[in-house]
Design a protein around this motif. Sequence first.
Motif, PDB file in Angstrom:
ATOM      1  N   GLY A   9       0.826  -1.206   0.000  1.00 18.28           N
ATOM      2  CA  GLY A   9       0.000   0.000   0.000  1.00 18.28           C
ATOM      3  C   GLY A   9       0.857   1.251   0.000  1.00 18.28           C
ATOM      4  O   GLY A   9       2.081   1.201   0.127  1.00 18.28           O
ATOM      5  N   GLY A  10       0.202   2.390  -0.153  1.00 15.94           N
ATOM      6  CA  GLY A  10       0.931   3.653  -0.145  1.00 15.94           C
ATOM      7  C   GLY A  10       0.066   4.773  -0.670  1.00 15.94           C
ATOM      8  O   GLY A  10      -1.152   4.649  -0.778  1.00 15.94           O
ATOM      9  N   SER A  11       0.730   5.873  -0.995  1.00 18.36           N
ATOM     10  CA  SER A  11       0.041   7.063  -1.495  1.00 18.36           C
ATOM     11  C   SER A  11       0.488   7.356  -2.912  1.00 18.36           C
ATOM     12  O   SER A  11       1.693   7.359  -3.192  1.00 18.36           O
ATOM     13  N   VAL A  12      -0.468   7.598  -3.788  1.00 15.37           N
ATOM     14  CA  VAL A  12      -0.173   7.931  -5.175  1.00 15.37           C
ATOM     15  C   VAL A  12      -1.128   9.014  -5.637  1.00 15.37           C
ATOM     16  O   VAL A  12      -2.170   9.251  -5.030  1.00 15.37           O
ATOM     17  N   GLN A  13      -0.778   9.639  -6.738  1.00 11.63           N
ATOM     18  CA  GLN A  13      -1.680  10.599  -7.351  1.00 11.63           C
ATOM     19  C   GLN A  13      -2.622   9.874  -8.292  1.00 11.63           C
ATOM     20  O   GLN A  13      -2.341   8.763  -8.758  1.00 11.63           O
ATOM     21  N   ALA A  14      -3.737  10.514  -8.566  1.00  9.15           N
ATOM     22  CA  ALA A  14      -4.714   9.949  -9.488  1.00  9.15           C
ATOM     23  C   ALA A  14      -4.039   9.626 -10.812  1.00  9.15           C
ATOM     24  O   ALA A  14      -3.223  10.396 -11.319  1.00  9.15           O
ATOM     25  N   GLY A  15      -4.385   8.448 -11.346  1.00 12.49           N
ATOM     26  CA  GLY A  15      -3.769   7.985 -12.581  1.00 12.49           C
ATOM     27  C   GLY A  15      -2.575   7.087 -12.357  1.00 12.49           C
ATOM     28  O   GLY A  15      -2.080   6.454 -13.300  1.00 12.49           O
ATOM     29  N   GLY A  16      -2.106   7.037 -11.123  1.00 11.33           N
ATOM     30  CA  GLY A  16      -0.941   6.231 -10.801  1.00 11.33           C
ATOM     31  C   GLY A  16      -1.278   4.767 -10.598  1.00 11.33           C
ATOM     32  O   GLY A  16      -2.426   4.337 -10.766  1.00 11.33           O
ATOM     33  N   SER A  17      -0.261   4.002 -10.204  1.00  7.82           N
ATOM     34  CA  SER A  17      -0.414   2.557 -10.036  1.00  7.82           C
ATOM     35  C   SER A  17       0.204   2.096  -8.726  1.00  7.82           C
ATOM     36  O   SER A  17       1.147   2.715  -8.217  1.00  7.82           O
ATOM     37  N   LEU A  18      -0.329   1.002  -8.228  1.00  7.20           N
ATOM     38  CA  LEU A  18       0.222   0.334  -7.059  1.00  7.20           C
ATOM     39  C   LEU A  18       0.011  -1.164  -7.238  1.00  7.20           C
ATOM     40  O   LEU A  18      -0.941  -1.582  -7.908  1.00  7.20           O
ATOM     41  N   ARG A  19       0.869  -1.954  -6.607  1.00  4.06           N
ATOM     42  CA  ARG A  19       0.669  -3.392  -6.596  1.00  4.06           C
ATOM     43  C   ARG A  19       0.665  -3.876  -5.157  1.00  4.06           C
ATOM     44  O   ARG A  19       1.626  -3.670  -4.414  1.00  4.06           O
ATOM     45  N   LEU A  20      -0.406  -4.523  -4.781  1.00  2.00           N
ATOM     46  CA  LEU A  20      -0.538  -5.108  -3.455  1.00  2.00           C
ATOM     47  C   LEU A  20      -0.191  -6.591  -3.519  1.00  2.00           C
ATOM     48  O   LEU A  20      -0.449  -7.251  -4.526  1.00  2.00           O
ATOM     49  N   SER A  21       0.370  -7.081  -2.426  1.00  2.00           N
ATOM     50  CA  SER A  21       0.690  -8.501  -2.309  1.00  2.00           C
ATOM     51  C   SER A  21       0.020  -9.074  -1.076  1.00  2.00           C
ATOM     52  O   SER A  21      -0.113  -8.386  -0.059  1.00  2.00           O
ATOM     53  N   CYS A  22      -0.361 -10.326  -1.169  1.00  2.00           N
ATOM     54  CA  CYS A  22      -0.963 -11.024  -0.037  1.00  2.00           C
ATOM     55  C   CYS A  22      -0.256 -12.363   0.101  1.00  2.00           C
ATOM     56  O   CYS A  22      -0.367 -13.214  -0.776  1.00  2.00           O
ATOM     57  N   ALA A  23       0.471 -12.522   1.199  1.00  2.00           N
ATOM     58  CA  ALA A  23       1.193 -13.762   1.458  1.00  2.00           C
ATOM     59  C   ALA A  23       0.438 -14.584   2.487  1.00  2.00           C
ATOM     60  O   ALA A  23       0.105 -14.082   3.567  1.00  2.00           O
ATOM     61  N   ALA A  24       0.172 -15.834   2.151  1.00  2.00           N
ATOM     62  CA  ALA A  24      -0.548 -16.728   3.053  1.00  2.00           C
ATOM     63  C   ALA A  24       0.409 -17.726   3.685  1.00  2.00           C
ATOM     64  O   ALA A  24       1.373 -18.164   3.056  1.00  2.00           O
ATOM     65  N   SER A  25       0.131 -18.058   4.930  1.00  2.00           N
ATOM     66  CA  SER A  25       0.912 -19.086   5.618  1.00  2.00           C
ATOM     67  C   SER A  25      -0.032 -19.914   6.474  1.00  2.00           C
ATOM     68  O   SER A  25      -1.205 -19.580   6.643  1.00  2.00           O
ATOM     69  N   GLY A  26       0.473 -21.008   7.001  1.00  2.00           N
ATOM     70  CA  GLY A  26      -0.370 -21.909   7.778  1.00  2.00           C
ATOM     71  C   GLY A  26      -0.954 -22.984   6.881  1.00  2.00           C
ATOM     72  O   GLY A  26      -0.274 -23.505   5.997  1.00  2.00           O
ATOM     73  N   ARG A  27      -2.231 -23.300   7.056  1.00  2.00           N
ATOM     74  CA  ARG A  27      -2.870 -24.371   6.294  1.00  2.00           C
ATOM     75  C   ARG A  27      -3.328 -23.868   4.925  1.00  2.00           C
ATOM     76  O   ARG A  27      -4.514 -23.844   4.602  1.00  2.00           O
ATOM     77  N   GLN A 111      -4.603  -7.950   8.047  1.00  2.00           N
ATOM     78  CA  GLN A 111      -4.771  -6.736   8.850  1.00  2.00           C
ATOM     79  C   GLN A 111      -5.090  -5.514   7.998  1.00  2.00           C
ATOM     80  O   GLN A 111      -5.543  -4.493   8.525  1.00  2.00           O
ATOM     81  N   GLY A 112      -4.837  -5.606   6.708  1.00  2.00           N
ATOM     82  CA  GLY A 112      -5.148  -4.491   5.829  1.00  2.00           C
ATOM     83  C   GLY A 112      -3.948  -3.606   5.544  1.00  2.00           C
ATOM     84  O   GLY A 112      -2.997  -3.531   6.326  1.00  2.00           O
ATOM     85  N   THR A 113      -3.996  -2.962   4.391  1.00  8.76           N
ATOM     86  CA  THR A 113      -2.950  -2.019   4.011  1.00  8.76           C
ATOM     87  C   THR A 113      -3.617  -0.778   3.405  1.00  8.76           C
ATOM     88  O   THR A 113      -4.575  -0.886   2.640  1.00  8.76           O
ATOM     89  N   GLN A 114      -3.120   0.390   3.774  1.00  6.18           N
ATOM     90  CA  GLN A 114      -3.744   1.643   3.358  1.00  6.18           C
ATOM     91  C   GLN A 114      -3.338   2.031   1.941  1.00  6.18           C
ATOM     92  O   GLN A 114      -2.146   1.995   1.595  1.00  6.18           O
ATOM     93  N   VAL A 115      -4.335   2.406   1.156  1.00  5.86           N
ATOM     94  CA  VAL A 115      -4.108   2.959  -0.177  1.00  5.86           C
ATOM     95  C   VAL A 115      -4.758   4.332  -0.217  1.00  5.86           C
ATOM     96  O   VAL A 115      -5.944   4.468   0.078  1.00  5.86           O
ATOM     97  N   THR A 116      -3.970   5.347  -0.556  1.00  7.58           N
ATOM     98  CA  THR A 116      -4.483   6.709  -0.633  1.00  7.58           C
ATOM     99  C   THR A 116      -4.185   7.280  -2.013  1.00  7.58           C
ATOM    100  O   THR A 116      -3.034   7.290  -2.444  1.00  7.58           O
ATOM    101  N   VAL A 117      -5.239   7.712  -2.692  1.00  5.34           N
ATOM    102  CA  VAL A 117      -5.097   8.282  -4.021  1.00  5.34           C
ATOM    103  C   VAL A 117      -5.537   9.743  -3.950  1.00  5.34           C
ATOM    104  O   VAL A 117      -6.676  10.045  -3.612  1.00  5.34           O
ATOM    105  N   SER A 118      -4.625  10.630  -4.271  1.00  5.81           N
ATOM    106  CA  SER A 118      -4.918  12.052  -4.207  1.00  5.81           C
ATOM    107  C   SER A 118      -5.213  12.596  -5.599  1.00  5.81           C
ATOM    108  O   SER A 118      -4.670  12.107  -6.601  1.00  5.81           O
TER     109      SER A 118
END
Length: 119
Positions: A9-27, A111-118
């Motif tokens: 997650g993070g902060s970007v300006q409108a029109g920008g890009s982000l890539r989120l990842s989700c890592a699973a562990s356990g069963r 737990q979630g990750t914040q994405v902010t687009v300005s």
Amino acid sequence: QVQLVESGGGSVQAGGSLRLSCAASGRTSSISRTGWFRQAPGKSREFVASITWNVGNELYAESVKGRFTISRDNAKNPVYLEMNSLKPEDTGVYYCAAADYRTNAFGFWGQGTQVTVSS
């Protein structure tokens, strides 16, 4: 039990890009699909996208179709959410969720990750 950890997650300006990842562990063998949800301030949590672990079938909310792509590598872990052409209305906390194959319901959450687009 399954544990999920989001990153990217993070902060970007409108029109920008982000890539989120989700890592699973356990069963992880009990997971049938992984999804992304988001919650904007003052709003309910909403579905964004999901992908099945067996054949990789994808599903998207109408609001993100054509802009977001959910994917996983051959090892099925982690799961990514590529977000392009971001809009201010995409702002929120993004949660990764996993469904157990017995119920197919999203019962495990990160737990979630914040994405902010300005604008």
